[in-house]
Design a protein around this motif. Sequence first.
Motif, PDB file in Angstrom:
ATOM      1  N   ASN A 261      30.811-122.328 -65.907  1.00 49.94           N
ATOM      2  CA  ASN A 261      29.883-121.291 -65.089  1.00 49.94           C
ATOM      3  C   ASN A 261      28.961-121.416 -66.427  1.00 49.94           C
ATOM      4  OD1 ASN A 261      30.644-119.325 -67.963  1.00 49.94           O
ATOM      5  ND2 ASN A 261      30.165-117.828 -67.380  1.00 49.94           N
ATOM      6  N   LYS A 262      28.911-122.221 -67.312  1.00 47.29           N
ATOM      7  CA  LYS A 262      27.527-122.078 -68.481  1.00 47.29           C
ATOM      8  C   LYS A 262      27.257-123.992 -67.694  1.00 47.29           C
ATOM      9  CE  LYS A 262      28.760-119.740 -72.675  1.00 47.29           C
ATOM     10  NZ  LYS A 262      28.893-120.134 -73.884  1.00 47.29           N
ATOM     11  N   THR A 263      27.911-124.661 -67.242  1.00 53.72           N
ATOM     12  CA  THR A 263      27.454-125.914 -66.523  1.00 53.72           C
ATOM     13  C   THR A 263      27.069-126.237 -65.486  1.00 53.72           C
ATOM     14  OG1 THR A 263      29.417-126.998 -67.849  1.00 53.72           O
ATOM     15  CG2 THR A 263      28.849-128.061 -66.394  1.00 53.72           C
ATOM     16  N   MET A 264      27.691-124.743 -64.642  1.00 56.83           N
ATOM     17  CA  MET A 264      26.906-124.814 -63.334  1.00 56.83           C
ATOM     18  C   MET A 264      25.795-124.187 -63.071  1.00 56.83           C
ATOM     19  SD  MET A 264      26.722-125.081 -59.531  1.00 56.83           S
ATOM     20  CE  MET A 264      28.491-125.335 -59.396  1.00 56.83           C
ATOM     21  N   LYS A 265      25.190-122.679 -64.282  1.00 55.97           N
ATOM     22  CA  LYS A 265      23.715-122.314 -63.781  1.00 55.97           C
ATOM     23  C   LYS A 265      22.803-123.421 -64.891  1.00 55.97           C
ATOM     24  CE  LYS A 265      25.729-117.508 -65.325  1.00 55.97           C
ATOM     25  NZ  LYS A 265      25.803-116.841 -65.865  1.00 55.97           N
ATOM     26  N   LYS A 266      23.000-124.398 -65.573  1.00 56.62           N
ATOM     27  CA  LYS A 266      22.412-125.546 -66.266  1.00 56.62           C
ATOM     28  C   LYS A 266      22.603-126.186 -65.477  1.00 56.62           C
ATOM     29  CE  LYS A 266      21.278-128.872 -70.343  1.00 56.62           C
ATOM     30  NZ  LYS A 266      22.286-129.301 -70.953  1.00 56.62           N
ATOM     31  N   ALA A 267      22.739-127.060 -64.292  1.00 55.89           N
ATOM     32  CA  ALA A 267      22.837-127.148 -62.888  1.00 55.89           C
ATOM     33  C   ALA A 267      22.330-127.272 -62.416  1.00 55.89           C
ATOM     34  CB  ALA A 267      24.619-128.245 -62.909  1.00 55.89           C
ATOM     35  N   SER A 268      22.557-126.169 -61.673  1.00 54.95           N
ATOM     36  CA  SER A 268      21.265-125.560 -60.528  1.00 54.95           C
ATOM     37  C   SER A 268      20.219-125.332 -61.092  1.00 54.95           C
ATOM     38  CB  SER A 268      22.094-123.657 -60.206  1.00 54.95           C
ATOM     39  OG  SER A 268      23.167-124.055 -60.368  1.00 54.95           O
ATOM     40  N   MET A 269      19.960-125.266 -62.281  1.00 53.62           N
ATOM     41  CA  MET A 269      18.752-124.975 -62.940  1.00 53.62           C
ATOM     42  C   MET A 269      18.051-126.511 -63.031  1.00 53.62           C
ATOM     43  SD  MET A 269      16.817-124.208 -67.213  1.00 53.62           S
ATOM     44  CE  MET A 269      17.168-121.920 -66.378  1.00 53.62           C
ATOM     45  N   LEU A 270      18.518-127.495 -63.190  1.00 53.02           N
ATOM     46  CA  LEU A 270      17.933-128.668 -62.857  1.00 53.02           C
ATOM     47  C   LEU A 270      17.701-128.811 -61.621  1.00 53.02           C
ATOM     48  CD1 LEU A 270      20.118-130.489 -65.584  1.00 53.02           C
ATOM     49  CD2 LEU A 270      17.760-130.534 -66.061  1.00 53.02           C
ATOM     50  N   ALA A 271      19.108-129.596 -60.331  1.00 53.29           N
ATOM     51  CA  ALA A 271      19.260-129.161 -59.357  1.00 53.29           C
ATOM     52  C   ALA A 271      17.817-128.757 -58.862  1.00 53.29           C
ATOM     53  CB  ALA A 271      20.050-129.382 -58.729  1.00 53.29           C
TER      54      ALA A 271
END
Length: 460
Positions: A261-271
Amino acid sequence: MNMEVDHSLEQANGSCDDDDGQIRTGTLWTCVAHIITAVIGAGVLSLAWSTSQLGWIAGPVALLCFAIITYVSAFLLADCYRSPDPIKGTRNRTYIDAVRLNLGKIHAWFCGLLQNLSFYGTAIAYVITTSTCMRAIQKSNCYHREGHDAPCAYGNTIYMLLFGAVQIVVSQIPDFHNMEWLSVIAAIMSFTYSFIGFGLGFAKVIENGTIKGSLTGVPAANTADKLWLAFQALGDIAFAYPYSMILLEIQDTLKSPPPENKTMKKASMLAIFMITFFYLCCGCFGYAAFGNDTPGNILTGFGFYEPYWLVDFANACIVLHLVGGYQMYSQPVFAVSERWFTQKYPNSVFVNKFFTFKLPSLPPLKVNLFRICFRTAYVVSTTAIAMVFPYFNQVLGVLGALNFWPLAIYFPVEMYFVQKKISRWTRKWIVLRTFSIFCLFITIICLIGSIEGLISAKLG
């Protein structure tokens, strides 16, 4: 001994998980690539037109608002990948699994219906977009040879059939875990054509020596027509952003640690940051370049004629991207359907038997007769419907409106309430409930405007 060593190495690398034995190799950057592949697609091409309908104030504000809404939705949904604990709980490998566990079977059935209709509709939109881009390449070369006023008219059918034939082959990719290479290529293509669209718009503004457009957008014959077009423009923007319906499928490809979930939140913000930057550039510079004459599709509406080779290259990039984008939205449908048939007919050779073929210099190829037949029929049906309704902006608006509230807002908010045990009438409950109702209102007006536009285009 070798098997034990290999297994220990996989665990050390974080690619093999103890809870289900599935090997996961996804990282932050492959996750960003998947998101960009899923989000930047047909929608980006209509953003200049959407901005022109809304005007210089409402257009950019709408793009920013939908970006914020999309991130909030992704943030809420990322915590639903594991239940009841978002870090150590049981995996929900698909969106429907998460809805079923948190909200019950009735919600899951309704969610599954909407999700698969959305996947199917997006596949249809991608067939339309691809054929439009392939036709634009041919028209661009014709205009270059014979002049901008030449009657360069070509049909869509042959290009739709060609794209369908390619998708029949590509659809035999087993699942999401085998698509990282395709997503990376598609993400590169999406950035390429978005940057070209932005660059051409920027160059056109410099050539014109002025910024076209107005605060209220393109004028209409009457207030009703203006509202229909504005609602349709919001629907197009709504189509361009959300990826909630495949977020958990993307999250299921991530290795851990760190927690998914932490990786996905960070990836979502960047994307979303990168996507919004390109969306604003394409939408605003496209409108600034053409003003009231902004075409519905910025790269195929022939606001740009020269350099023709660059327009051709941009459209070719769109085609390559949509080959992967089509699969991003079709693979979840394939997975759900094939899982259901496997459970329904466990003893069927047609459904469950795999045949292995070994071709020279290639890895072994596993073939399943049901997979070939079902996926081929799926591609054929999306291609056929696209031939009947080849209306780019109107189809995007309808799909955006149908997807936006139920899949991107309602279910993530309701699951977040359950996951975090948020009580009624608390401050967080009131804020999120107000947020959901506001988005429902946006969905209703987008759907009304887009359906009216689709009917008008069909009758016209």
